[in-house]
Design a protein around this motif. Structure first.
Motif, PDB file in Angstrom:
ATOM      1  N   GLY A 147       0.783  -1.228   0.000  1.00 45.91           N
ATOM      2  CA  GLY A 147       0.000   0.000   0.000  1.00 45.91           C
ATOM      3  C   GLY A 147       0.813   1.274   0.000  1.00 45.91           C
ATOM      4  N   VAL A 148       2.151   1.159  -0.063  1.00 45.53           N
ATOM      5  CA  VAL A 148       3.024   2.331  -0.008  1.00 45.53           C
ATOM      6  C   VAL A 148       3.356   2.813  -1.420  1.00 45.53           C
ATOM      7  CG1 VAL A 148       5.235   3.254   0.787  1.00 45.53           C
ATOM      8  CG2 VAL A 148       4.010   1.571   2.176  1.00 45.53           C
ATOM      9  N   GLY A 149       3.194   4.103  -1.650  1.00 44.25           N
ATOM     10  CA  GLY A 149       3.598   4.722  -2.903  1.00 44.25           C
ATOM     11  C   GLY A 149       4.721   5.707  -2.649  1.00 44.25           C
ATOM     12  N   ALA A 150       5.467   6.047  -3.706  1.00 40.49           N
ATOM     13  CA  ALA A 150       6.613   6.943  -3.532  1.00 40.49           C
ATOM     14  C   ALA A 150       6.742   7.880  -4.723  1.00 40.49           C
ATOM     15  CB  ALA A 150       7.898   6.138  -3.353  1.00 40.49           C
ATOM     16  N   PHE A 151       7.363   9.015  -4.449  1.00 40.26           N
ATOM     17  CA  PHE A 151       7.675  10.009  -5.486  1.00 40.26           C
ATOM     18  C   PHE A 151       9.050  10.579  -5.188  1.00 40.26           C
ATOM     19  CE2 PHE A 151       7.865  14.186  -7.369  1.00 40.26           C
ATOM     20  CZ  PHE A 151       7.302  13.984  -8.618  1.00 40.26           C
ATOM     21  N   PRO A 152       9.844  10.802  -6.252  1.00 36.90           N
ATOM     22  CA  PRO A 152       9.613  10.554  -7.678  1.00 36.90           C
ATOM     23  C   PRO A 152      10.030   9.134  -8.074  1.00 36.90           C
ATOM     24  CG  PRO A 152      11.677  11.711  -7.391  1.00 36.90           C
ATOM     25  CD  PRO A 152      11.104  11.567  -6.017  1.00 36.90           C
ATOM     26  N   SER A 185      -4.539   2.626  -7.796  1.00 32.68           N
ATOM     27  CA  SER A 185      -5.529   2.093  -6.865  1.00 32.68           C
ATOM     28  C   SER A 185      -4.906   1.266  -5.746  1.00 32.68           C
ATOM     29  CB  SER A 185      -6.558   1.240  -7.622  1.00 32.68           C
ATOM     30  OG  SER A 185      -5.938   0.103  -8.213  1.00 32.68           O
ATOM     31  N   GLY A 186      -3.643   0.875  -5.877  1.00 35.68           N
ATOM     32  CA  GLY A 186      -2.998   0.064  -4.853  1.00 35.68           C
ATOM     33  C   GLY A 186      -2.202   0.861  -3.843  1.00 35.68           C
ATOM     34  N   ILE A 187      -2.242   2.189  -3.909  1.00 31.15           N
ATOM     35  CA  ILE A 187      -1.460   3.034  -2.998  1.00 31.15           C
ATOM     36  C   ILE A 187      -2.372   3.631  -1.933  1.00 31.15           C
ATOM     37  CG2 ILE A 187      -0.108   5.151  -2.815  1.00 31.15           C
ATOM     38  CD1 ILE A 187       1.044   4.569  -5.560  1.00 31.15           C
ATOM     39  N   ALA A 188      -1.979   3.448  -0.648  1.00 34.05           N
ATOM     40  CA  ALA A 188      -2.765   3.941   0.476  1.00 34.05           C
ATOM     41  C   ALA A 188      -2.026   5.009   1.282  1.00 34.05           C
ATOM     42  CB  ALA A 188      -3.161   2.794   1.400  1.00 34.05           C
ATOM     43  N   CYS A 189      -0.743   5.221   0.994  1.00 35.11           N
ATOM     44  CA  CYS A 189       0.033   6.280   1.641  1.00 35.11           C
ATOM     45  C   CYS A 189       1.219   6.601   0.744  1.00 35.11           C
ATOM     46  CB  CYS A 189       0.507   5.869   3.039  1.00 35.11           C
ATOM     47  SG  CYS A 189       1.622   4.447   3.056  1.00 35.11           S
ATOM     48  N   VAL A 234       0.856  11.176   4.294  1.00 35.53           N
ATOM     49  CA  VAL A 234       2.193  11.356   3.733  1.00 35.53           C
ATOM     50  C   VAL A 234       3.208  10.982   4.813  1.00 35.53           C
ATOM     51  CG1 VAL A 234       3.857  12.962   2.730  1.00 35.53           C
ATOM     52  CG2 VAL A 234       1.415  13.190   2.192  1.00 35.53           C
ATOM     53  N   LEU A 235       4.071  10.028   4.519  1.00 38.78           N
ATOM     54  CA  LEU A 235       5.089   9.579   5.466  1.00 38.78           C
ATOM     55  C   LEU A 235       6.399  10.281   5.136  1.00 38.78           C
ATOM     56  CD1 LEU A 235       4.298   5.748   5.383  1.00 38.78           C
ATOM     57  CD2 LEU A 235       3.250   7.517   6.802  1.00 38.78           C
ATOM     58  N   LEU A 236       6.798  11.183   5.968  1.00 34.74           N
ATOM     59  CA  LEU A 236       7.990  11.983   5.668  1.00 34.74           C
ATOM     60  C   LEU A 236       9.286  11.220   5.884  1.00 34.74           C
ATOM     61  CD1 LEU A 236       6.952  15.405   7.203  1.00 34.74           C
ATOM     62  CD2 LEU A 236       6.862  14.687   4.807  1.00 34.74           C
ATOM     63  N   GLN A 237       9.264  10.204   6.744  1.00 28.69           N
ATOM     64  CA  GLN A 237      10.480   9.452   7.055  1.00 28.69           C
ATOM     65  C   GLN A 237      10.295   7.983   6.705  1.00 28.69           C
ATOM     66  OE1 GLN A 237      13.144  10.957   7.952  1.00 28.69           O
ATOM     67  NE2 GLN A 237      12.404  12.941   8.656  1.00 28.69           N
ATOM     68  N   GLY A 238       9.710   7.720   5.537  1.00 28.35           N
ATOM     69  CA  GLY A 238       9.482   6.325   5.163  1.00 28.35           C
ATOM     70  C   GLY A 238       8.414   5.738   6.050  1.00 28.35           C
ATOM     71  N   GLY A 240       8.144   6.458   9.209  1.00 31.70           N
ATOM     72  CA  GLY A 240       8.086   7.301  10.393  1.00 31.70           C
ATOM     73  C   GLY A 240       6.872   8.196  10.424  1.00 31.70           C
ATOM     74  N   SER A 241       7.104   9.439  10.802  1.00 29.17           N
ATOM     75  CA  SER A 241       6.008  10.376  11.032  1.00 29.17           C
ATOM     76  C   SER A 241       5.271  10.696   9.752  1.00 29.17           C
ATOM     77  CB  SER A 241       6.571  11.667  11.640  1.00 29.17           C
ATOM     78  OG  SER A 241       7.501  12.243  10.757  1.00 29.17           O
ATOM     79  N   SER A 242       4.041  11.173   9.909  1.00 32.13           N
ATOM     80  CA  SER A 242       3.204  11.501   8.751  1.00 32.13           C
ATOM     81  C   SER A 242       2.639  12.886   8.911  1.00 32.13           C
ATOM     82  CB  SER A 242       2.068  10.482   8.570  1.00 32.13           C
ATOM     83  OG  SER A 242       1.160  10.583   9.636  1.00 32.13           O
ATOM     84  N   GLN A 243       2.230  13.465   7.739  1.00 35.80           N
ATOM     85  CA  GLN A 243       1.531  14.744   7.745  1.00 35.80           C
ATOM     86  C   GLN A 243       0.248  14.560   6.988  1.00 35.80           C
ATOM     87  OE1 GLN A 243       2.710  18.089   5.258  1.00 35.80           O
ATOM     88  NE2 GLN A 243       2.549  19.428   7.014  1.00 35.80           N
ATOM     89  N   THR A 244      -0.881  14.958   7.555  1.00 37.53           N
ATOM     90  CA  THR A 244      -2.161  14.840   6.886  1.00 37.53           C
ATOM     91  C   THR A 244      -2.853  16.179   6.853  1.00 37.53           C
ATOM     92  OG1 THR A 244      -3.227  14.225   8.976  1.00 37.53           O
ATOM     93  CG2 THR A 244      -2.469  12.446   7.561  1.00 37.53           C
TER      94      THR A 244
END
Length: 244
Positions: A147-152, A185-189, A234-238, A240-244
């Motif tokens: 469920g994890v997505g990443a950019f770029p 559709s498979g990305i949840a964060c 959004v997981l800022l540290q992989g 770790g913490s998130s921002q919503t």
């Protein structure tokens, strides 16, 4: 909210993507067509030969290719929209409909705005009675699993420049926002792809520390259209913490 495809998409199989903007697609009736691939990125995990795809066929005067590749099935039941320019159009529609809750105070949305001479052109300048907000949109299709997505999905010098300028704007008192438009559709964060572009990841964390708001919004691709679903963490540290 569903933004439909017009005309309807046609299913096929990816033969190969090459020269960055070209893709050979085999349709169900056996025809093999060379279509436009509207994505400048690496399309990591989204361009495997043999994948099931959906395309938009268009024959009109002056068009060199007979259609455009739109969707790909990356895993059974998981679809990604590889047409990266659709991110801006779907976010524009979502803003107009008031579906992006943190940004509903701005009834006016100007597109493709440059704020300083020689500076980047940002996707939106949102304006309202409470002030303005600079908004940059990034299309996310890289799924890492679980469920994890990443950019770029490749080193992004342009993306790095956007983050530096958003940080400067926030430090000067301007509201600035980066929105990850998640068209898978498979990305949840979402998290920064530090393993691909560590500079981008560091700049993203510095931007947040400076006051840049980072959002992620789920856009579910289907063969019928793109569905505006809702906010993602959004997981800022992989992990770790998130921002919503």
């Amino acid at each position: 909210m569903l933004i439909p495809y017009e005309p309807a998409l046609v299913a096929g199989t990816l033969v190969q993507r090459y020269k960055r903007f070209l893709a050979d697609i085999r349709l169900a009736d056996g025809r093999e067509l060379t279509l436009h691939c509207p994505n400048t990125g690496s399309m990591k995990n989204c361009g495997e030969p043999g994948s099931r795809v959906w395309v938009k066929l268009e024959q009109r005067p002056g068009r060199k290719l007979p259609g455009t590749w739109e969707l790909v099935e990356t895993l059974p039941g998981e679809l990604a929209c590889i047409h990266s320019a659709r991110a801006n159009s779907v976010i524009a529609a979502a803003l107009t409909a008031g579906l992006i809750a943190p940004l509903t105070d701005y009834p006016v949305a100007r597109r493709e705005v440059t704020l300083t001479p020689g500076g980047s052109r940002f996707d939106f300048l949102l304006e309202g009675a409470t002030g303005s907000c600079v908004l940059e949109v990034k299309s996310v299709t890289l799924a890492l699993g679980g469920g994890v997505g990443a950019f770029p999905d490749a080193v992004s010098l342009r993306g790095q420049k956007h983050l530096r300028e958003l940080t400067q704007l926030a430090q000067a008192g301007q509201r600035a926002c980066l929105l990850f438009c998640v068209m898978h559709s498979g990305i949840a964060c979402v998290r920064p792809a530090d393993h691909i572009d560590p500079v981008y990841g560091q700049l993203l964390r510095e931007a947040v520390a400076a006051g840049v708001q980072v959002l992620a919004w789920s856009i579910i691709p289907t063969p019928l259209g793109l569905e505006v679903a809702g906010q993602l963490p959004v997981l800022l540290q992989g992990e770790g913490s998130s921002q919503t």
